[in-house]
Design a protein around this motif. Structure first.
Motif, PDB file in Angstrom:
ATOM      1  N   ILE A 114     -38.772  14.256  -1.996  1.00 27.52           N
ATOM      2  CA  ILE A 114     -39.303  13.511  -3.097  1.00 27.52           C
ATOM      3  C   ILE A 114     -38.870  14.386  -4.277  1.00 27.52           C
ATOM      4  O   ILE A 114     -38.156  13.968  -5.354  1.00 27.52           O
ATOM      5  N   ASP A 115     -39.250  15.657  -4.213  1.00 26.86           N
ATOM      6  CA  ASP A 115     -38.930  16.470  -5.308  1.00 26.86           C
ATOM      7  C   ASP A 115     -37.573  16.753  -5.513  1.00 26.86           C
ATOM      8  O   ASP A 115     -37.260  16.724  -6.786  1.00 26.86           O
ATOM      9  N   ALA A 116     -36.700  16.733  -4.578  1.00 26.48           N
ATOM     10  CA  ALA A 116     -35.298  16.471  -4.969  1.00 26.48           C
ATOM     11  C   ALA A 116     -34.730  15.408  -5.550  1.00 26.48           C
ATOM     12  O   ALA A 116     -33.779  15.335  -6.287  1.00 26.48           O
ATOM     13  N   LEU A 117     -35.398  14.264  -5.174  1.00 31.07           N
ATOM     14  CA  LEU A 117     -34.896  12.806  -5.410  1.00 31.07           C
ATOM     15  C   LEU A 117     -35.358  12.660  -7.065  1.00 31.07           C
ATOM     16  O   LEU A 117     -34.791  11.768  -7.621  1.00 31.07           O
ATOM     17  N   LEU A 118     -36.470  13.012  -7.434  1.00 34.86           N
ATOM     18  CA  LEU A 118     -37.029  12.813  -8.547  1.00 34.86           C
ATOM     19  C   LEU A 118     -36.272  12.991  -9.928  1.00 34.86           C
ATOM     20  O   LEU A 118     -36.026  11.874 -10.703  1.00 34.86           O
ATOM     21  N   PRO A 119     -35.537  13.885 -10.141  1.00 33.16           N
ATOM     22  CA  PRO A 119     -34.783  14.275 -11.244  1.00 33.16           C
ATOM     23  C   PRO A 119     -33.551  13.074 -11.333  1.00 33.16           C
ATOM     24  O   PRO A 119     -32.952  12.929 -12.476  1.00 33.16           O
ATOM     25  N   ALA A 120     -33.194  12.697 -10.211  1.00 28.98           N
ATOM     26  CA  ALA A 120     -31.933  11.767 -10.131  1.00 28.98           C
ATOM     27  C   ALA A 120     -32.374  10.418 -10.445  1.00 28.98           C
ATOM     28  O   ALA A 120     -31.538   9.424 -10.527  1.00 28.98           O
ATOM     29  N   LEU A 121     -33.705  10.021 -10.466  1.00 28.22           N
ATOM     30  CA  LEU A 121     -34.046   8.590 -10.262  1.00 28.22           C
ATOM     31  C   LEU A 121     -33.615   8.196 -11.738  1.00 28.22           C
ATOM     32  O   LEU A 121     -33.104   6.798 -11.736  1.00 28.22           O
ATOM     33  N   PRO A 122     -34.040   8.635 -13.123  1.00 27.84           N
ATOM     34  CA  PRO A 122     -33.599   7.991 -14.294  1.00 27.84           C
ATOM     35  C   PRO A 122     -31.912   7.571 -14.218  1.00 27.84           C
ATOM     36  O   PRO A 122     -31.601   6.560 -14.686  1.00 27.84           O
ATOM     37  N   VAL A 123     -31.251   8.674 -13.784  1.00 24.34           N
ATOM     38  CA  VAL A 123     -29.872   8.331 -13.501  1.00 24.34           C
ATOM     39  C   VAL A 123     -29.314   7.266 -12.682  1.00 24.34           C
ATOM     40  O   VAL A 123     -28.648   6.140 -13.288  1.00 24.34           O
ATOM     41  N   LEU A 124     -29.888   7.151 -11.422  1.00 29.33           N
ATOM     42  CA  LEU A 124     -29.889   6.021 -10.438  1.00 29.33           C
ATOM     43  C   LEU A 124     -30.318   4.635 -11.254  1.00 29.33           C
ATOM     44  O   LEU A 124     -29.811   3.775 -10.990  1.00 29.33           O
ATOM     45  N   SER A 125     -31.601   4.676 -11.699  1.00 31.05           N
ATOM     46  CA  SER A 125     -32.004   3.603 -12.484  1.00 31.05           C
ATOM     47  C   SER A 125     -31.109   3.130 -13.321  1.00 31.05           C
ATOM     48  O   SER A 125     -30.874   1.681 -13.389  1.00 31.05           O
ATOM     49  N   ALA A 126     -30.632   3.873 -14.264  1.00 25.41           N
ATOM     50  CA  ALA A 126     -29.774   3.332 -15.397  1.00 25.41           C
ATOM     51  C   ALA A 126     -28.301   2.820 -14.763  1.00 25.41           C
ATOM     52  O   ALA A 126     -27.980   1.792 -15.080  1.00 25.41           O
ATOM     53  N   TRP A 127     -27.985   3.516 -13.870  1.00 25.17           N
ATOM     54  CA  TRP A 127     -26.672   3.077 -13.210  1.00 25.17           C
ATOM     55  C   TRP A 127     -26.877   1.399 -12.401  1.00 25.17           C
ATOM     56  O   TRP A 127     -26.033   0.696 -12.590  1.00 25.17           O
ATOM     57  N   ARG A 128     -28.131   1.228 -11.748  1.00 20.67           N
ATOM     58  CA  ARG A 128     -28.469   0.110 -11.183  1.00 20.67           C
ATOM     59  C   ARG A 128     -28.562  -0.932 -12.205  1.00 20.67           C
ATOM     60  O   ARG A 128     -28.095  -2.097 -12.066  1.00 20.67           O
ATOM     61  N   ARG A 129     -29.206  -0.719 -13.390  1.00 19.93           N
ATOM     62  CA  ARG A 129     -29.306  -1.760 -14.427  1.00 19.93           C
ATOM     63  C   ARG A 129     -27.863  -2.079 -14.869  1.00 19.93           C
ATOM     64  O   ARG A 129     -27.564  -3.294 -15.079  1.00 19.93           O
ATOM     65  N   GLN A 130     -27.046  -1.137 -15.160  1.00 22.67           N
ATOM     66  CA  GLN A 130     -25.623  -1.369 -15.914  1.00 22.67           C
ATOM     67  C   GLN A 130     -24.968  -2.216 -14.662  1.00 22.67           C
ATOM     68  O   GLN A 130     -24.362  -3.020 -15.185  1.00 22.67           O
ATOM     69  N   HIS A 131     -24.934  -1.789 -13.418  1.00 25.87           N
ATOM     70  CA  HIS A 131     -24.306  -2.591 -12.507  1.00 25.87           C
ATOM     71  C   HIS A 131     -24.688  -3.818 -12.241  1.00 25.87           C
ATOM     72  O   HIS A 131     -24.120  -4.790 -12.059  1.00 25.87           O
ATOM     73  N   ARG A 132     -26.126  -4.093 -12.381  1.00 24.83           N
ATOM     74  CA  ARG A 132     -26.725  -5.512 -12.188  1.00 24.83           C
ATOM     75  C   ARG A 132     -26.101  -6.146 -13.405  1.00 24.83           C
ATOM     76  O   ARG A 132     -25.639  -7.466 -13.506  1.00 24.83           O
ATOM     77  N   GLU A 133     -26.094  -5.795 -14.725  1.00 25.09           N
ATOM     78  CA  GLU A 133     -25.671  -6.405 -15.965  1.00 25.09           C
ATOM     79  C   GLU A 133     -24.404  -6.560 -15.767  1.00 25.09           C
ATOM     80  O   GLU A 133     -23.607  -7.895 -16.080  1.00 25.09           O
ATOM     81  N   ARG A 134     -23.303  -5.642 -15.337  1.00 26.53           N
ATOM     82  CA  ARG A 134     -22.061  -5.774 -15.375  1.00 26.53           C
ATOM     83  C   ARG A 134     -21.647  -6.999 -14.087  1.00 26.53           C
ATOM     84  O   ARG A 134     -20.611  -7.768 -14.398  1.00 26.53           O
ATOM     85  N   SER A 135     -22.276  -7.124 -13.046  1.00 24.78           N
ATOM     86  CA  SER A 135     -22.239  -8.176 -12.107  1.00 24.78           C
ATOM     87  C   SER A 135     -22.296  -9.437 -12.500  1.00 24.78           C
ATOM     88  O   SER A 135     -21.731 -10.336 -12.237  1.00 24.78           O
ATOM     89  N   THR A 136     -23.645  -9.464 -13.059  1.00 21.56           N
ATOM     90  CA  THR A 136     -23.942 -10.895 -13.599  1.00 21.56           C
ATOM     91  C   THR A 136     -22.825 -11.455 -14.642  1.00 21.56           C
ATOM     92  O   THR A 136     -22.389 -12.447 -14.648  1.00 21.56           O
TER      93      THR A 136
END
Length: 912
Positions: free
Chosen positions: A59-81
């Motif tokens: 979890i400690d290793a994953l937490l710093p990457a969460l904002p980047v992954l979340s932003a990518w996911r939102r952008q991918h969702r928007e792009r796909s839509t």
């Protein structure tokens, strides 16, 4: 029976939640849960999904990457839509055909004076060289009268029914006189389709344009004005699927192959109805998906001054807010109301708070001089660099109701304004020229022929500018959820049932920004459920244009409901036989009202044809699909057209559900003795003095009240100069008073299923007659359902009064209805049609004795057994001031009629 109170109007001439699914979404629930947790930065759910211990190294290793992954996911969702919403009209080349064979006589309709035009000659050659007979038919596109055109076509049809009709009226691109936004060719094409229907000519109508579409990057599209025929034609294919042939665009330079390629498109059974012939072959129109490209150029940003038409409206305001957030230095919003528009001052304050200089001006972009002056005054420190044309007007109405006035009001704000914007900015260094079009232009939409034509011009103008190296982006939008013309819940719900979901504003604007960044020229942006939309759209007429997007066609599965599990069948089984028909009628009314967006059943009269109620081929199939579900019956797509009223449809469904044919009513004629008394079982009337019923007439006579009064002020009579004491002075009246129906202009058009324009064109005698007929039947205890199909006779006394004959501007706007509206002989037939009466319908004009003669004929019909019941009326409304005296008003005629000593018509002292 409750008495219906007519709702008179004046007739007188003078947002849902965004979709959460998108292409590429994983179907695995665990994976979906994982990505949802990442997108929401939900550490607890993420820990549980990955089966990790809290505070573990993972979890400690994953937490710093969460904002980047979340932003990518939102952008991918928007792009796909956004990707799933993007479509473009493309052109597919057909192989050159074998030698086609045509038969029959084809009418070739060309603008007057252009019979020797090269395009006309090519079409005539194509027909004659491949076995058909070409009969040329000339039409003055600037002076088209629907009734006259119908008569001319009718005479031709009497000699031989044509196999097809070819219209080249689009070649006349000049504005229609008095309607600057309407190309004469478009107005004449509308009248031609109407007149063909009026003349009962079922031959398909093919419309030809030249240089109105672009099939590729090298196709120049020199005549965007002609493209409006294409928008109109797409709607015609929906409203008149059996009478519409198609659209063909010819090249500006024709070769020896052109005639054969043209003839091949006319062969019966050939499916293509949107084609362009070029020197390299024949191309047919197809809609395809256009995903966004992977390249990421620098995003488009506003600079200088951005001009927004319709800037204070729903869409314009949303675009203004977005531009302000993007750092636009100066926004100039224009609309007809300008700063006086609702919410304009609040919008200005909001945009100013975002750091943008804002100017709001009252300017109609269709006013060429006003727009030129506005653009010329843009400050040099903030030069005009971008134009967003969001203004527009939409009027719903079937093609049968279109006229130049309605075309003008819609085309002016969209097409004419866009043409002016193009003319005044083509020399400027713009970074964006954005046109807000509509999916009505892409594939057509029922009751929106004028709107589709206007928006098709926007798409063509963008292509035209692109070929000249000028910036242009036309976006054919589906419905927006929170702004725009469709942004009300009734409309959005109606569209969603048909497979068109509303676009969330933020993603719609993201689509716009993407199109600008990637220099798209013409793109359709819509959220379409093709299984639902496509099956309805193609039920009455196949659409090769949509073929690439349609799921495999299939009729609805044959319903298997039985009476035990079908609620409607259970209700019918439990009801007495006498009530079943009414149950079915109400069921049909409920479904029809919902489909058309009406709040209640009153808007769906049982005896009114579905087409008059506003049903087109799309809504007709939607009604059929819902009835198939609720009845459990396999029903044909043409159900609504085969059984054209709720009553007729209920009768058919009742027969299919019960297996019992309705008992037919036979009418046995019998002759009554000459001295047999005639019973009067119902009466209604209108008389001067405010008399609206037989009881009020009796009260007037019993009290000796005088019904004579001042002349009406709402009939455009020159009352200030009309009076002259000299009885011999022409053009005047020596009487100041008369007996008038002062509310003759009032009529409840919607109640009788009559459009406002037709009501305006109807002689007040006809309007009065319909209301009096209804009240007479009410007075007798009869309703329309009881009367429909009976051999009740109609005998009306009627006299021509000159209503609409003055040539006023309002009369010209409704000229297509004036023939039937002003002809006395139509009176009796209009009543018979409105109530479904099948007995004799006779209009009598023997001047003052008309009512007496009508009564005599009705009595004869009863005694001779021609009809078991008859109705008799005699309306006189005084529509024209020239009635019975060249220039004096009706009711102000003859010595002593309304002179100062009063009226003594039947007194011993009468003066005649």
């Amino acid at each position: 029976m409750p008495t219906y109170a007519f709702q008179h109007q004046r007739f007188w001439l003078a947002p849902p939640a965004a979709r959460t699914s998108f292409q590429g979404t994983a179907e695995d629930p665990a994976e979906a849960q994982l990505w949802h947790a990442i997108e929401e930065l939900d550490v607890d759910t993420l820990t549980s999904t990955l089966r990790l211990e809290k505070d573990s190294p993972g979890i400690d290793a994953l937490l710093p990457a969460l904002p980047v992954l979340s932003a990518w996911r939102r952008q991918h969702r928007e792009r796909s839509t956004i990707d799933s919403w993007r479509y473009r009209a493309t052109w597919q080349q057909l192989p050159d055909p074998a030698t086609p064979a045509l038969t029959g006589t084809w009418l070739v309709v060309a603008p007057a004076g252009q019979e020797e035009h090269a395009t006309v000659r090519v079409i005539v050659q194509a027909l004659r060289a491949h076995g058909a007979t070409a009969q040329q038919f000339e039409v003055d596109a600037h002076d088209v009268d629907r009734a006259t055109l119908r008569e001319r076509l009718g005479r031709l049809a009497e000699e031989a029914q044509p196999a097809g009709v070819f219209s080249l009226l689009a070649l006349d691109q000049e504005p229609l006189i008095g309607h600057s936004a309407v190309p004469a060719g478009l107005g004449a094409t509308v009248a031609l389709l109407q007149a063909l229907g009026d003349a009962d000519i079922s031959a398909p109508l093919w419309c030809v344009t030249q240089g109105a579409v672009a099939t590729g990057r090298s196709d120049l599209l020199p005549h965007p004005e002609q493209s409006q025929i294409w928008g109109f034609g797409r709607v015609a294919a929906l409203e008149h699927p059996q009478r519409w042939g198609g659209l063909i665009d010819l090249p500006t330079i024709m070769t020896h192959h052109t005639a054969a390629r043209l003839a091949a498109l006319l062969v019966p059974g050939q499916p293509e109805d949107q084609a362009a012939i070029r020197t390299t072959g024949t191309y047919v129109r197809r809609l395809t998906r256009v995903p966004a490209v992977d390249t990421a150029p620098a995003p488009w940003e506003p600079s200088g001054t951005t001009l927004i038409t319709g800037g204070t409206g729903g869409l314009g305001a949303q675009i203004a807010r977005w531009l302000a957030h993007r750092g636009a230095p100066h926004l100039h919003l224009i609309s007809r109301s300008g700063p006086d528009a609702p919410g304009a001052s609040e919008l200005s304050e909001e945009l100013t708070a975002l750091g943008t200089d804002v100017t709001i001006t009252a300017c109609d972009a269709s006013d060429r001089a006003a727009l030129r002056q506005l653009i010329d005054t843009v400050p040099a420190e903030h030069p005009l660099t971008a134009v967003f044309h969001t203004a527009g007007t939409m009027e719903l109405g079937q093609i049968s109701e279109l006229d130049p006035g309605r075309l003008q009001s819609v085309l002016r704000s969209k097409a004419l304004a866009a043409a002016h914007l193009h003319d005044f900015t083509q020399h400027l260094d713009l970074t964006a020229f954005v046109l807000f079009s509509s999916n009505a232009a892409t594939w057509g939409s029922g009751q929106q022929a004028a709107y589709a034509a206007a928006n098709t011009y926007l798409d063509a103008l963008a292509e035209h500018r692109h070929t000249r190296g000028l910036p242009a982006t036309s976006l054919a939008w589906g419905p927006w959820g929170e702004a725009g013309m469709a942004a009300d819940q009734h409309t959005l719900s109606h569209l969603k049932r048909r497979g068109l979901s509303p676009l969330p504003t933020d993603l719609a604007i993201a689509s716009l920004h993407h199109a600008l960044t990637h220099h798209d020229t013409a793109v359709t942006i819509a959220d379409v459920d093709w299984a639902r939309f496509g099956s309805t759209f193609t039920a009455q007429r196949p659409s090769p244009f949509l073929a690439r997007l349609m799921p495999s066609a299939a009729e609805p599965a044959t319903p298997t409901d039985t009476a035990d599990d079908n609620p409607l069948r259970q209700q019918l089984s439990a009801a007495p036989a006498a009530q079943r028909h009414q149950i079915l009628v109400r069921h049909i009314q409920t479904l029809a009202a919902t489909i058309l967006g009406h709040p209640g059943l009153d808007a769906i009269p049982p005896a009114q044809p579905f087409q008059e109620l506003g049903f087109d081929s799309l809504t007709a199939v939607e009604l059929r699909n819902q009835l198939a579900t609720t009845t459990g019956l396999p029903l044909a797509p043409a159900l609504v057209f085969d059984h054209p009223t709720p009553n007729a449809l209920a009768t058919y469904l009742g027969t299919e559900l019960t297996g019992q044919k309705p008992s037919g009513t036979t009418h046995t004629a019998f002759a009554a003795p000459d001295d047999e008394p005639i019973a009067i079982v119902g009466m209604a009337c209108r008389y001067p003095g405010g008399v609206r019923s037989p009881e009020e007439l009796w009260e007037l006579v019993a009290t000796g009240r005088d019904a004579v009064g001042e002349m009406p002020t709402d009939r455009d009579w020159p009352l200030n100069t009309l009076f002259d004491p000299d009885p011999e002075r022409l053009g005047t009246s020596y009487a100041r008073e008369g007996g008038f129906l002062h509310d003759a202009a009032g009529f409840d058009a919607a109640f009788f299923g009559i459009s406002p324009r037709e009501a305006l064109a109807m002689d007040p005698q006809q309007r009065l007659l319909l209301e009096i007929a209804w009240e007479t039947f009410e007075n007798a205890g009869l309703d329309r359902d009881t009367l429909a199909g009976s051999v009740t006779g109609v005998f009306a006394g009627g006299t021509y009064q000159g209503y609409g004959a003055s040539g006023s501007s309002s009369a010209r706007e409704v000229e297509g209805y004036l023939l039937a509206g002003g002809t006395p002989s139509v009176m009796s037939g209009r009543v018979a049609y409105a109530f479904g009466l099948e007995g004799p319908a006779v209009t009598v004009d023997t001047a003052c004795s008309s009512s007496l003669v009508a009564m005599h004929l009705a009595a004869q019909a009863l005694r001779q057994g021609e009809s078991p019941a008859s109705v008799v009326w005699r309306p006189t409304a005084g529509a024209s001031r020239s009635h019975r005296r060249p220039t004096a008003p009706a009711g102000a005629r003859g010595p002593g009629f309304c002179c100062s000593s009063g009226c003594r018509t039947r007194a011993a002292t009468a003066t005649g």
